[in-house]
Write a protein that holds these residues in place. Structure first.
Motif, mmCIF file in Angstrom:
data_model
loop_
_atom_site.group_PDB
_atom_site.id
_atom_site.type_symbol
_atom_site.label_atom_id
_atom_site.label_comp_id
_atom_site.label_asym_id
_atom_site.label_seq_id
_atom_site.Cartn_x
_atom_site.Cartn_y
_atom_site.Cartn_z
ATOM 1 N N TYR A 223 -67.165 28.325 14.228
ATOM 2 C CA TYR A 223 -66.994 29.782 14.145
ATOM 3 C C TYR A 223 -65.856 30.245 15.054
ATOM 4 N N HIS A 224 -65.861 29.750 16.303
ATOM 5 C CA HIS A 224 -64.801 30.136 17.240
ATOM 6 C C HIS A 224 -63.444 29.640 16.767
ATOM 7 N N ASN B 193 -60.698 31.916 21.918
ATOM 8 C CA ASN B 193 -61.557 31.331 20.895
ATOM 9 C C ASN B 193 -61.350 29.825 20.792
ATOM 10 N N GLU C 114 -56.536 36.227 22.424
ATOM 11 C CA GLU C 114 -57.781 36.011 21.695
ATOM 12 C C GLU C 114 -57.797 34.645 21.019
ATOM 13 N N ARG C 115 -56.646 34.218 20.553
ATOM 14 C CA ARG C 115 -56.576 32.896 19.933
ATOM 15 C C ARG C 115 -56.857 31.802 20.961
ATOM 16 N N GLN D 48 -71.397 38.230 17.757
ATOM 17 C CA GLN D 48 -71.007 37.808 19.105
ATOM 18 C C GLN D 48 -72.219 37.656 20.012
ATOM 19 N N SER E 49 -69.848 42.607 13.666
ATOM 20 C CA SER E 49 -69.151 41.787 14.642
ATOM 21 C C SER E 49 -69.884 41.684 15.983
ATOM 22 N N GLN F 147 -62.316 31.976 14.155
ATOM 23 C CA GLN F 147 -61.893 33.235 14.759
ATOM 24 C C GLN F 147 -60.531 33.093 15.439
ATOM 25 N N LYS G 182 -57.682 34.247 13.328
ATOM 26 C CA LYS G 182 -57.659 35.625 12.827
ATOM 27 C C LYS G 182 -56.942 36.634 13.716
#
Length: 214
Positions: free
Chosen positions: A21-22, A38, A34-35, A195, A191, A25, A28
């Motif tokens: 999942y991470h 994750n 954030e990349r 989380q 969302s 994400q 995205k």
């Protein structure tokens, strides 16, 4: 780590799903931060899954170094000045980064504790009596590193409490964000619920794994 295969397989499946999942994400968000975040979470879940099966023991030092660096990265985000908008901003965001730093550090500590359990042979070999020896040989004094490793299991109990408490907090947040879902559009509540669910699962797994080391 666990003697019951069903538990080991279940935890492995949860960790791999969470890591996937991470990783998804990480493809995205538009922000590089954030990349990276994750991707680090995906890596941590993968390393913890490998830890359950004692895989790649020769790379444990590298794993500890990567997770320690990840913990430092989240601390940097937590204490960053407000001018850096791509890092943690706001009290809740900073608190979240602090928790993620604790999680990364906890995973690194867990691998270190596993290393101390897997490689006690050197000390045992030194303590073995020599054949045909009538006088007791003095045991070598423990090194600072050995003494530190010996004290690591004492940290398992407080860390179990910390992550168990975190799991309960995330469950409470999950239940709280569930109520508006009946009156508001799903996309506004979907969302946060995902989380909080992942955070609760991750914290519960960390607590369980530390409990086995206590």
């Amino acid at each position: 780590m666990f003697n019951i295969p069903a538990i080991t397989w279940t935890l492995t499946a949860v960790l791999l799903l969470s890591g996937s999942y991470h990783l998804l994400q990480a493809t995205k968000p538009d922000q590089l931060t954030e990349r990276i975040n994750n991707s680090l979470h995906a890596l941590m879940n993968l390393l913890m899954a490998a830890m359950l099966w004692n895989l790649a023991p020769s790379t444990m030092l590298a794993q500890i170094a990567v997770l320690t660096g990840a913990a430092l990265w989240f601390i940097i985000q937590a204490v960053a000045r407000p001018e850096f908008k791509i890092l943690c901003t706001g009290s809740l965001s900073r608190l979240k980064c602090v928790y993620h730093s604790v999680s990364m550090a906890g995973a690194a500590l867990m691998i270190t504790m596993m290393t101390s359990h897997i490689t006690p042979g050197a000390g045992a070999a030194e303590a073995m009596p020599l054949p045909n020896t009538h006088h007791a040989m003095p045991h070598p004094a423990p090194t600072t590193a050995t003494a530190t490793l010996d004290h690591l299991p004492s940290l398992a109990a407080p860390l179990t409490i910390i992550f168990a408490t975190a799991a309960l907090i995330f469950i409470a947040l999950l239940l709280r964000t569930r109520k508006p879902a009946t009156t508001e559009p799903k996309k506004t509540a979907h969302s946060p619920r995902e989380q909080h669910s992942l955070e609760a699962l991750g914290a519960a797994i960390m607590a369980l794994m530390f409990a086995t080391m206590a």
